[in-house]
Design a protein around this motif. Structure first.
Motif, PDB file in Angstrom:
ATOM      1  N   VAL A 170       3.325 -17.518  -1.132  1.00  0.00           N
ATOM      2  CA  VAL A 170       4.065 -16.639  -0.209  1.00  0.00           C
ATOM      3  C   VAL A 170       4.445 -15.332  -0.903  1.00  0.00           C
ATOM      4  O   VAL A 170       4.265 -14.242  -0.343  1.00  0.00           O
ATOM      5  N   LEU A 171       4.961 -15.412  -2.135  1.00  0.00           N
ATOM      6  CA  LEU A 171       5.381 -14.213  -2.858  1.00  0.00           C
ATOM      7  C   LEU A 171       4.205 -13.281  -3.128  1.00  0.00           C
ATOM      8  O   LEU A 171       4.308 -12.060  -2.954  1.00  0.00           O
ATOM      9  N   LEU A 172       3.086 -13.849  -3.555  1.00  0.00           N
ATOM     10  CA  LEU A 172       1.909 -13.022  -3.839  1.00  0.00           C
ATOM     11  C   LEU A 172       1.356 -12.394  -2.564  1.00  0.00           C
ATOM     12  O   LEU A 172       0.984 -11.221  -2.547  1.00  0.00           O
ATOM     13  N   LEU A 173       1.302 -13.189  -1.502  1.00  0.00           N
ATOM     14  CA  LEU A 173       0.730 -12.699  -0.248  1.00  0.00           C
ATOM     15  C   LEU A 173       1.579 -11.591   0.361  1.00  0.00           C
ATOM     16  O   LEU A 173       1.063 -10.570   0.814  1.00  0.00           O
ATOM     17  N   VAL A 174       2.893 -11.778   0.369  1.00  0.00           N
ATOM     18  CA  VAL A 174       3.788 -10.772   0.952  1.00  0.00           C
ATOM     19  C   VAL A 174       3.729  -9.464   0.166  1.00  0.00           C
ATOM     20  O   VAL A 174       3.666  -8.376   0.740  1.00  0.00           O
ATOM     21  N   SER A 175       3.713  -9.562  -1.168  1.00  0.00           N
ATOM     22  CA  SER A 175       3.738  -8.354  -1.996  1.00  0.00           C
ATOM     23  C   SER A 175       2.417  -7.595  -1.994  1.00  0.00           C
ATOM     24  O   SER A 175       2.351  -6.478  -2.489  1.00  0.00           O
ATOM     25  N   VAL A 176       1.364  -8.201  -1.443  1.00  0.00           N
ATOM     26  CA  VAL A 176       0.090  -7.476  -1.291  1.00  0.00           C
ATOM     27  C   VAL A 176       0.264  -6.285  -0.364  1.00  0.00           C
ATOM     28  O   VAL A 176      -0.348  -5.232  -0.543  1.00  0.00           O
ATOM     29  N   PHE A 177       1.143  -6.423   0.631  1.00  0.00           N
ATOM     30  CA  PHE A 177       1.302  -5.391   1.655  1.00  0.00           C
ATOM     31  C   PHE A 177       2.315  -4.332   1.206  1.00  0.00           C
ATOM     32  O   PHE A 177       3.381  -4.158   1.797  1.00  0.00           O
ATOM     33  N   SER A 178       1.967  -3.618   0.148  1.00  0.00           N
ATOM     34  CA  SER A 178       2.834  -2.553  -0.358  1.00  0.00           C
ATOM     35  C   SER A 178       2.571  -1.263   0.411  1.00  0.00           C
ATOM     36  O   SER A 178       1.752  -1.232   1.331  1.00  0.00           O
ATOM     37  N   GLU A 179       3.253  -0.196   0.009  1.00  0.00           N
ATOM     38  CA  GLU A 179       3.062   1.098   0.662  1.00  0.00           C
ATOM     39  C   GLU A 179       1.575   1.420   0.775  1.00  0.00           C
ATOM     40  O   GLU A 179       0.818   1.154  -0.149  1.00  0.00           O
ATOM     41  N   PRO A 180       1.166   2.010   1.904  1.00  0.00           N
ATOM     42  CA  PRO A 180       1.971   2.398   3.081  1.00  0.00           C
ATOM     43  C   PRO A 180       2.064   1.326   4.163  1.00  0.00           C
ATOM     44  O   PRO A 180       2.509   1.618   5.264  1.00  0.00           O
ATOM     45  N   PHE A 181       1.644   0.089   3.859  1.00  0.00           N
ATOM     46  CA  PHE A 181       1.787  -0.990   4.837  1.00  0.00           C
ATOM     47  C   PHE A 181       3.253  -1.312   5.090  1.00  0.00           C
ATOM     48  O   PHE A 181       3.684  -1.415   6.227  1.00  0.00           O
ATOM     49  N   TRP A 182       4.003  -1.503   3.990  1.00  0.00           N
ATOM     50  CA  TRP A 182       5.382  -1.980   4.084  1.00  0.00           C
ATOM     51  C   TRP A 182       6.198  -1.278   3.016  1.00  0.00           C
ATOM     52  O   TRP A 182       5.894  -1.361   1.832  1.00  0.00           O
ATOM     53  N   GLN A 183       7.260  -0.611   3.403  1.00  0.00           N
ATOM     54  CA  GLN A 183       8.020   0.238   2.484  1.00  0.00           C
ATOM     55  C   GLN A 183       8.807  -0.550   1.443  1.00  0.00           C
ATOM     56  O   GLN A 183       9.328   0.018   0.487  1.00  0.00           O
ATOM     57  N   ASN A 184       8.884  -1.855   1.572  1.00  0.00           N
ATOM     58  CA  ASN A 184       9.675  -2.648   0.631  1.00  0.00           C
ATOM     59  C   ASN A 184       8.948  -2.930  -0.684  1.00  0.00           C
ATOM     60  O   ASN A 184       9.565  -3.399  -1.637  1.00  0.00           O
ATOM     61  N   PHE A 185       7.656  -2.678  -0.748  1.00  0.00           N
ATOM     62  CA  PHE A 185       6.880  -2.971  -1.942  1.00  0.00           C
ATOM     63  C   PHE A 185       6.126  -1.725  -2.393  1.00  0.00           C
ATOM     64  O   PHE A 185       5.427  -1.104  -1.596  1.00  0.00           O
ATOM     65  N   TYR A 186       6.247  -1.389  -3.676  1.00  0.00           N
ATOM     66  CA  TYR A 186       5.633  -0.179  -4.191  1.00  0.00           C
ATOM     67  C   TYR A 186       5.479  -0.263  -5.703  1.00  0.00           C
ATOM     68  O   TYR A 186       6.108  -1.085  -6.366  1.00  0.00           O
ATOM     69  N   ILE A 187       4.604   0.601  -6.250  1.00  0.00           N
ATOM     70  CA  ILE A 187       4.326   0.622  -7.688  1.00  0.00           C
ATOM     71  C   ILE A 187       5.367   1.463  -8.425  1.00  0.00           C
ATOM     72  O   ILE A 187       5.941   1.048  -9.428  1.00  0.00           O
ATOM     73  N   ILE A 188       5.568   2.684  -7.914  1.00  0.00           N
ATOM     74  CA  ILE A 188       6.480   3.645  -8.536  1.00  0.00           C
ATOM     75  C   ILE A 188       7.276   4.332  -7.444  1.00  0.00           C
ATOM     76  O   ILE A 188       6.772   4.591  -6.354  1.00  0.00           O
ATOM     77  N   ILE A 228      12.794  15.506 -11.181  1.00  0.00           N
ATOM     78  CA  ILE A 228      12.300  14.261 -10.604  1.00  0.00           C
ATOM     79  C   ILE A 228      12.821  13.075 -11.412  1.00  0.00           C
ATOM     80  O   ILE A 228      12.760  13.071 -12.637  1.00  0.00           O
ATOM     81  N   SER A 229      13.334  12.089 -10.720  1.00  0.00           N
ATOM     82  CA  SER A 229      13.786  10.851 -11.355  1.00  0.00           C
ATOM     83  C   SER A 229      12.883   9.718 -10.873  1.00  0.00           C
ATOM     84  O   SER A 229      12.820   9.427  -9.677  1.00  0.00           O
ATOM     85  N   ALA A 230      12.156   9.087 -11.803  1.00  0.00           N
ATOM     86  CA  ALA A 230      11.192   8.042 -11.437  1.00  0.00           C
ATOM     87  C   ALA A 230      11.610   6.690 -11.982  1.00  0.00           C
ATOM     88  O   ALA A 230      12.296   6.586 -12.998  1.00  0.00           O
ATOM     89  N   GLU A 231      11.186   5.654 -11.280  1.00  0.00           N
ATOM     90  CA  GLU A 231      11.457   4.282 -11.715  1.00  0.00           C
ATOM     91  C   GLU A 231      10.310   3.379 -11.293  1.00  0.00           C
ATOM     92  O   GLU A 231       9.564   3.689 -10.351  1.00  0.00           O
ATOM     93  N   LEU A 232      10.172   2.268 -11.986  1.00  0.00           N
ATOM     94  CA  LEU A 232       9.125   1.309 -11.643  1.00  0.00           C
ATOM     95  C   LEU A 232       9.430   0.654 -10.304  1.00  0.00           C
ATOM     96  O   LEU A 232      10.591   0.441  -9.939  1.00  0.00           O
ATOM     97  N   GLY A 233       8.349   0.315  -9.594  1.00  0.00           N
ATOM     98  CA  GLY A 233       8.500  -0.400  -8.340  1.00  0.00           C
ATOM     99  C   GLY A 233       8.657  -1.892  -8.564  1.00  0.00           C
ATOM    100  O   GLY A 233       8.914  -2.351  -9.677  1.00  0.00           O
ATOM    101  N   ASN A 234       8.454  -2.667  -7.502  1.00  0.00           N
ATOM    102  CA  ASN A 234       8.723  -4.103  -7.589  1.00  0.00           C
ATOM    103  C   ASN A 234       7.488  -4.973  -7.424  1.00  0.00           C
ATOM    104  O   ASN A 234       7.582  -6.194  -7.510  1.00  0.00           O
ATOM    105  N   ASN A 280       6.260   7.342 -16.378  1.00  0.00           N
ATOM    106  CA  ASN A 280       6.708   8.279 -17.411  1.00  0.00           C
ATOM    107  C   ASN A 280       6.240   9.704 -17.117  1.00  0.00           C
ATOM    108  O   ASN A 280       6.980  10.664 -17.362  1.00  0.00           O
ATOM    109  N   ARG A 281       5.015   9.850 -16.626  1.00  0.00           N
ATOM    110  CA  ARG A 281       4.509  11.187 -16.283  1.00  0.00           C
ATOM    111  C   ARG A 281       5.334  11.810 -15.161  1.00  0.00           C
ATOM    112  O   ARG A 281       5.652  12.996 -15.190  1.00  0.00           O
ATOM    113  N   LEU A 282       5.678  11.001 -14.172  1.00  0.00           N
ATOM    114  CA  LEU A 282       6.459  11.508 -13.045  1.00  0.00           C
ATOM    115  C   LEU A 282       7.883  11.808 -13.475  1.00  0.00           C
ATOM    116  O   LEU A 282       8.487  12.806 -13.065  1.00  0.00           O
TER     117      LEU A 282
END
Length: 248
Positions: A24-42, A210-216, A202-204
Motif C-alpha cells: 500500500v505504501l509503495l503503491l500510494v507513493s507512486v502517484f507523486s506530483e503532478p498526480f497527487w500533491q502530497n508526494f514529491y521529490i523536492i 530559495i529555500s529547498a528541502e527533500l520531499g517524502n 542542494n542546487r536549488l
C-alpha cells in the motif's frame, strides 16, 4: 504430483500483514506530483511561490492566495522523465521566484521547467537521467503488489496438480521469491532516490531567495524495505511442521 514445500506457509499474519502494508505504501507513493500533491521529490519555497518536483512532473503554487482571482496552481503534464532548470529573475533588484501565471493564464510546460530560456541564463537543478530512476520505485511497487496477490490466488489457477507452476504456488515459493525481489528493489529505490534528490535539493537551495528541502517519496521506500525483512524471515527461519496450502 510435484512436491515442493517451505518450512511454513507464507499465508501467516506475520508475513501477509507487513507485505500488504508495504504494498500500500509503495503503491500510494507512486502517484507523486503532478498526480497527487502530497508526494514529491523536492520542494522549493520562494517569496510567494512554491515548487514541487515529483517523479512525473512539476507544479508551482502561490503561497498566499488571498484575493487571488484565477488559478493558483500550475503543473506540467505527466512525464516519464524530465529535466528542470531555474531561471533567475532578470530585473534589477528583482526577487527570485518560481513561474506563475496571471489571473487565469496557463503556464506552458517549458516555462514551468525553465526550458524556454537560453542555457547561459538558467541554472540546472535536475536532469532526465535522475528523474527516470524513479521507475525503480514503480517496479518495486508492482512486485510487492504481485507478492500480496499471490497469497490470494489458489494453486489451481496456475494449472493442474502435475504442473510445476501449481507446485510452486502451492508451496509458497513464488510468493517468497516475489517478496525477496520486492525487498531488494525497495532498498535500491531508496538508495537511488536519495542519491538523485540530495544534489538537486542542494542546487536549488543554493539559489538566492530559495529555500529547498527533500520531499517524502524516498521516505516511503525505506520503511517498506524495513517491513519486508521480518516478514520474509518469519517464513524462512520459522521451524514448524511442513505445511501445504489448502487448494481452495
Amino acid at each position: 504430483m510435484v512436491s515442493l514445500r517451505l518450512n511454513t506457509s507464507p499465508r501467516v499474519p506475520s508475513f501477509s500483514g507487513p507485505m500488504a502494508l508495504a504494498a500500500v505504501l509503495l503503491l500510494v507513493s507512486v502517484f507523486s506530483e503532478p498526480f497527487w500533491q502530497n508526494f514529491y521529490i523536492i520542494q522549493g519555497k520562494a517569496d510567494n511561490t512554491t515548487l514541487k518536483l515529483g517523479a512525473w512532473g512539476a507544479c508551482t503554487r502561490l503561497r498566499n492566495t488571498t484575493d487571488v482571482n484565477g488559478d493558483t496552481v500550475w503543473c506540467t503534464s505527466k512525464l516519464s522523465s524530465y529535466e528542470y532548470y531555474f531561471l533567475p529573475n532578470q530585473t534589477i533588484g528583482g526577487v527570485n521566484n518560481f513561474p506563475r501565471g496571471e489571473g487565469r493564464d496557463k503556464l506552458s510546460e517549458a516555462t514551468i521547467l525553465g526550458l524556454d530560456a537560453d542555457e547561459d541564463q538558467r541554472i540546472f537543478v535536475i536532469g532526465k537521467s535522475a528523474t527516470s530512476v524513479y521507475w525503480v520505485h514503480v517496479i518495486a511497487a508492482i512486485t510487492t503488489v504481485l507478492c500480496v496477490l499471490s497469497l490470494i490466488f489458489p494453486p489451481r489457477y496456475f494449472g493442474t496438480e502435475t504442473s510445476r507452476l501449481f507446485a510452486l504456488q502451492k508451496s509458497g515459493i513464488i510468493t517468497i521469491l516475489l517478496a525477496l525481489v520486492s525487498c531488494v528493489l525497495a532498498l535500491v529505490a531508496f538508495i537511488v532516490e536519495i542519491v538523485v534528490a540530495i544534489p538537486a535539493k542542494n542546487r536549488l537551495d543554493a539559489i538566492d531567495g530559495i529555500s529547498a528541502e527533500l520531499g517524502n517519496v524516498q521516505w516511503f521506500t525505506l520503511p517498506c524495505f524495513i517491513l519486508m525483512i521480518p516478514a520474509i524471515l518469519s517464513v524462512l527461519l520459522r521451524s514448524t511442521q511442513q505445511h501445504e496450502y489448502t487448494d481452495l
